[in-house]
Design an enzyme around this catalytic site. Structure first.
Site, PDB file in Angstrom:
ATOM      1  N   SER A 128       0.841  -1.198   0.000  1.00 31.42           N
ATOM      2  CA  SER A 128       0.000   0.000   0.000  1.00 31.42           C
ATOM      3  C   SER A 128       0.882   1.256   0.000  1.00 31.42           C
ATOM      4  O   SER A 128       1.781   1.366  -0.826  1.00 31.42           O
ATOM      5  CB  SER A 128      -0.969  -0.030   1.192  1.00 31.42           C
ATOM      6  OG  SER A 128      -1.905   1.000   1.118  1.00 31.42           O
ATOM      7  N   HIS A 129       0.616   2.182   0.902  1.00 29.59           N
ATOM      8  CA  HIS A 129       1.328   3.466   0.887  1.00 29.59           C
ATOM      9  C   HIS A 129       2.630   3.412   1.690  1.00 29.59           C
ATOM     10  O   HIS A 129       3.290   4.448   1.859  1.00 29.59           O
ATOM     11  CB  HIS A 129       0.435   4.561   1.473  1.00 29.59           C
ATOM     12  CG  HIS A 129      -0.009   4.290   2.882  1.00 29.59           C
ATOM     13  ND1 HIS A 129      -0.984   3.369   3.189  1.00 29.59           N
ATOM     14  CD2 HIS A 129       0.399   4.799   4.065  1.00 29.59           C
ATOM     15  CE1 HIS A 129      -1.171   3.344   4.497  1.00 29.59           C
ATOM     16  NE2 HIS A 129      -0.339   4.200   5.053  1.00 29.59           N
TER      17      HIS A 129
ATOM     18  N   LYS B 269      -1.282  -9.411  -0.788  1.00 27.56           N
ATOM     19  CA  LYS B 269      -2.705  -9.451  -0.449  1.00 27.56           C
ATOM     20  C   LYS B 269      -3.393 -10.524  -1.296  1.00 27.56           C
ATOM     21  O   LYS B 269      -3.067 -10.681  -2.468  1.00 27.56           O
ATOM     22  CB  LYS B 269      -3.384  -8.096  -0.733  1.00 27.56           C
ATOM     23  CG  LYS B 269      -2.863  -6.943   0.103  1.00 27.56           C
ATOM     24  CD  LYS B 269      -3.814  -5.757   0.106  1.00 27.56           C
ATOM     25  CE  LYS B 269      -4.058  -5.171  -1.256  1.00 27.56           C
ATOM     26  NZ  LYS B 269      -4.898  -3.947  -1.203  1.00 27.56           N
TER      27      LYS B 269
ATOM     28  N   ASP C  36      -2.702   6.425  -3.475  1.00 27.16           N
ATOM     29  CA  ASP C  36      -1.516   5.782  -2.934  1.00 27.16           C
ATOM     30  C   ASP C  36      -0.976   4.802  -3.970  1.00 27.16           C
ATOM     31  O   ASP C  36      -1.472   4.732  -5.098  1.00 27.16           O
ATOM     32  CB  ASP C  36      -1.830   5.105  -1.598  1.00 27.16           C
ATOM     33  CG  ASP C  36      -2.829   3.967  -1.735  1.00 27.16           C
ATOM     34  OD1 ASP C  36      -3.561   3.942  -2.734  1.00 27.16           O
ATOM     35  OD2 ASP C  36      -2.884   3.109  -0.828  1.00 27.16           O
TER      36      ASP C  36
ATOM     37  N   ASP D 187      -0.957   1.557  -4.613  1.00 27.89           N
ATOM     38  CA  ASP D 187      -1.791   0.549  -5.289  1.00 27.89           C
ATOM     39  C   ASP D 187      -3.171   1.108  -5.632  1.00 27.89           C
ATOM     40  O   ASP D 187      -4.057   0.364  -6.045  1.00 27.89           O
ATOM     41  CB  ASP D 187      -1.905  -0.726  -4.466  1.00 27.89           C
ATOM     42  CG  ASP D 187      -2.738  -0.558  -3.202  1.00 27.89           C
ATOM     43  OD1 ASP D 187      -2.579   0.468  -2.521  1.00 27.89           O
ATOM     44  OD2 ASP D 187      -3.539  -1.458  -2.884  1.00 27.89           O
TER      45      ASP D 187
ATOM     46  N   GLU E 131     -14.176   3.984   4.567  1.00 24.78           N
ATOM     47  CA  GLU E 131     -13.516   4.077   5.866  1.00 24.78           C
ATOM     48  C   GLU E 131     -12.720   5.367   5.974  1.00 24.78           C
ATOM     49  O   GLU E 131     -12.339   5.972   4.974  1.00 24.78           O
ATOM     50  CB  GLU E 131     -12.614   2.865   6.110  1.00 24.78           C
ATOM     51  CG  GLU E 131     -11.690   2.496   4.982  1.00 24.78           C
ATOM     52  CD  GLU E 131     -10.961   1.182   5.235  1.00 24.78           C
ATOM     53  OE1 GLU E 131     -11.241   0.531   6.262  1.00 24.78           O
ATOM     54  OE2 GLU E 131     -10.107   0.816   4.425  1.00 24.78           O
ATOM     55  N   GLU E 132     -12.480   5.785   7.202  1.00 23.92           N
ATOM     56  CA  GLU E 132     -11.882   7.089   7.497  1.00 23.92           C
ATOM     57  C   GLU E 132     -10.480   7.249   6.929  1.00 23.92           C
ATOM     58  O   GLU E 132      -9.983   8.362   6.780  1.00 23.92           O
ATOM     59  CB  GLU E 132     -11.867   7.301   9.018  1.00 23.92           C
ATOM     60  CG  GLU E 132     -10.727   6.646   9.765  1.00 23.92           C
ATOM     61  CD  GLU E 132     -10.739   5.113   9.682  1.00 23.92           C
ATOM     62  OE1 GLU E 132      -9.658   4.515   9.779  1.00 23.92           O
ATOM     63  OE2 GLU E 132     -11.820   4.511   9.506  1.00 23.92           O
ATOM     64  N   SER E 133      -9.831   6.143   6.573  1.00 19.33           N
ATOM     65  CA  SER E 133      -8.469   6.187   6.041  1.00 19.33           C
ATOM     66  C   SER E 133      -8.450   6.386   4.531  1.00 19.33           C
ATOM     67  O   SER E 133      -7.480   6.044   3.865  1.00 19.33           O
ATOM     68  CB  SER E 133      -7.718   4.906   6.409  1.00 19.33           C
ATOM     69  OG  SER E 133      -8.431   3.764   5.967  1.00 19.33           O
TER      70      SER E 133
ATOM     71  N   LYS F 206     -11.399  -1.495  -2.113  1.00 13.68           N
ATOM     72  CA  LYS F 206     -11.320  -0.032  -2.177  1.00 13.68           C
ATOM     73  C   LYS F 206     -10.876   0.407  -3.571  1.00 13.68           C
ATOM     74  O   LYS F 206      -9.987  -0.202  -4.157  1.00 13.68           O
ATOM     75  CB  LYS F 206     -10.330   0.487  -1.133  1.00 13.68           C
ATOM     76  CG  LYS F 206     -10.767   0.246   0.299  1.00 13.68           C
ATOM     77  CD  LYS F 206      -9.694   0.643   1.291  1.00 13.68           C
ATOM     78  CE  LYS F 206      -8.550  -0.355   1.312  1.00 13.68           C
ATOM     79  NZ  LYS F 206      -7.622  -0.141   2.441  1.00 13.68           N
TER      80      LYS F 206
END
Length: 546
Positions: free
Chosen positions: A145-146, A155, A303, A305, A390-392, A409
């Site tokens: 990810s980031h 994943k 980010d 991905d 989600e908040e992220s 996502k």
């Protein structure tokens, strides 16, 4: 504490040695007796660093063998879609995965022309394949990810297209560690040359079908006609080729920023702690794009991905992820004719309560779940959730006709949705959110970290609502204490305390000696600080007594 170099371009001293990192992937072997060097699947798969012996070829061999065995166990006899991101370890990890899959006679599809492929395109490919074929496909995304450039990640997405649930990841993790402990004796593997020549290996065009179908989920005509001047920054990640294809296919006035891959990510500005991190919700990592905000009508970023989104507007600057989720939900459920009243809105329990206020005004039911996008997968897949976020800064939503688009996502559709909202409403995202504040009150939201030992984190993770024996928080009567989420009754791995005008949630970190404190007040910043202070005091008392 913010590092003095935060928001500044990374100095050469902070750049990784790519050759040393890749060499370590092959040369260093993990010690399975050490917890930090074992396979560990968190909310986003296994992540690690080759130099720290936590993401090496041995890990990738073991995890891939475990996935192949899981596929056989579940009779998932379709192709496995494998995609890599732009971290240096991702390309060599893909080579390893190919060798193990072919040896296990598992059909594997890698990206055409060696393209780097975003997570949402893998989810999209799985779902599109499985609509048309009896043989069920699944997928592997090679990404941390980031996370910083030295990291690698793995994943697994089952046939529903979303991130694997705990029962799946637990099997893969346990089996992979067993394989490591047995010195990889159970791993089937062929040479890279044999893998390339095998009929079990094929190439797949992930990008074209995804881009051509965007009109099924977004009003691309309105975006095109609006003549919005857009900047799209993939932060050196997988969305580069996707945005270039979108720009040409839909003839958009879009500039693709930093359109090249650099394994050191030398163009990035440093995050709050002085590390290179491709976090599109961080004002420090996004400093370069923020400097362009007055030159464009809209700037968007993803980010590495591309499963997360960052939105920058001339008025709002970097839009707070909670603010944008609220605006996106309001827009989708107001303007999508086929988003019928029975469709629910998915949110994590640490996302802003502004979402509840917006949903109540639209007469929509909120489906509140623990942290982790996996909790939205089934609802998006079966079409009962119109939106999950989600908040992220991670979210996805349904197509115009109410059918699933991605069950993971998708930062690209969230970025383009911002353009659609501005094109259709004629308003800046920040202006729309200000309307919410006028109607529902101003939200003061923050997340801070507090130190916690391994034992204290274990205590927090197993706490129950009855563990809290207090009546008020920051001057307000406590309305409820939650140890499980209202939407699906799943354990949250912590606690959430709710009052009339505020709430706080405490969860242990999976990787650091800290616990996270999420809090929100609809009164003032001082009230927010008081909530945070009292929450820490509550936890310290609990740590003493349990």
């Amino acid at each position: 504490m913010v590092n003095v170099l935060a928001g500044k371009v990374a100095p050469k001293s902070e750049l990784i040695d790519v050759a040393r990192l890749v060499g370590s992937y092959y040369e260093l072997n993990p010690d399975s007796s050490k917890e930090a060097q074992r396979v560990s699947f968190g909310t986003s798969g296994h992540r690690g660093d080759a130099l720290k012996r936590s993401f090496n070829e041995a890990h990738v061999m073991a995890i891939t063998q475990a996935v192949c065995e899981f596929k056989k166990k579940m009779s998932y006899d379709g192709v496995i879609f494998v995609a890599k991101d732009t971290h240096a370890l991702s390309t060599v990890a893909q080579m390893t995965i190919m060798r193990v899959c072919v040896a296990n006679e598992v059909s594997v599809a890698i990206s055409k022309d060696g393209n780097y492929i975003p997570t949402p395109l893998v989810s999209f490919a799985i779902l599109e394949h499985n609509k048309k074929n009896v043989q069920k496909a699944d997928g592997i995304v090679i990404t941390p990810s980031h996370n910083p450039p030295s990291d690698g990640g793995f994943k697994y997405n089952p046939p529903n297209g979303g991130p694997a649930d705990t029962d799946v990841t637990s099997f893969i993790e346990m089996r992979a560690n067993e394989i490591l402990k047995n010195n990889l004796k159970d791993v089937k593997i062929v040479s890279y040359e044999e893998a390339l020549a095998s009929n079990f290996l094929s190439e797949y065009d992930y990008i074209t079908p995804y881009v051509e179908a965007l009109g099924e989920i977004l009003d691309m005509n309105s975006i095109q006609k609006s003549n919005l001047k857009i900047a799209a920054d993939a932060l050196g990640g997988t969305a580069i080729a996707v945005y270039e294809k979108i720009k040409s296919h839909y003839n958009l006035d879009m500039d693709v920023i930093n359109p090249y891959v650099d394994y050191t990510f030398s163009f990035m500005t440093l995050d709050h702690d002085g590390k290179i991190r491709m976090d599109c919700s961080s004002p420090y990592s996004m400093a370069s794009l923020l400097s362009l905000k007055d030159s464009y009508d809209l700037c968007v970023a993803n980010d590495t991905d591309a499963d997360r989104h960052g939105i920058v507007t001339p008025k709002g600057g970097l839009i707070n992820p909670n603010h944008y989720l609220s605006v996106a939900i309001w827009y989708l459920f107001k303007y999508r004719e086929n988003f019928t009243k029975d469709l629910k809105v998915g949110k994590t329990l640490v996302s802003s309560s502004m979402i509840e206020h917006v949903c109540k005004s639209l007469d929509r039911e909120v489906y509140e779940v623990p942290v982790g996008f996996k909790w939205f997968v089934d609802g998006l897949y079966d079409g009962s959730l119109g939106f999950g976020g989600e908040e992220s800064a991670g979210a996805s939503f349904l197509r115009f006709d109410g059918i699933v688009w991605s069950s993971d996502k998708d930062g690209i559709i969230m970025a383009l949705l911002a353009a659609e909202i501005m094109a259709v409403t004629g308003k800046d995202i920040a202006d729309i959110y200000e309307d919410f504040e006028e109607e529902f009150g101003k939200s003061y939201y923050d997340r801070i970290d507090a130190p916690a030992s391994l034992e204290q984190k274990k205590i927090l993770k197993t706490l129950r609502a009855e563990s809290i024996d207090i009546e008020s928080l920051a001057g307000e009567k406590i309305q409820k204490v939650l140890s499980s989420a209202p939407g699906n009754d799943a354990e949250i791995g912590g606690l959430k305390i709710v009052t009339k005008n505020g709430w706080v949630a405490m969860r242990p970190s999976g990787t650091e000696d800290i616990y996270k404190i999420y809090a929100e007040s609809f009164i003032s910043s001082e009230h927010l600080s008081q909530i945070q202070k009292e929450a820490q005091a509550i936890m310290q008392e609990l740590f003493k007594t349990l």
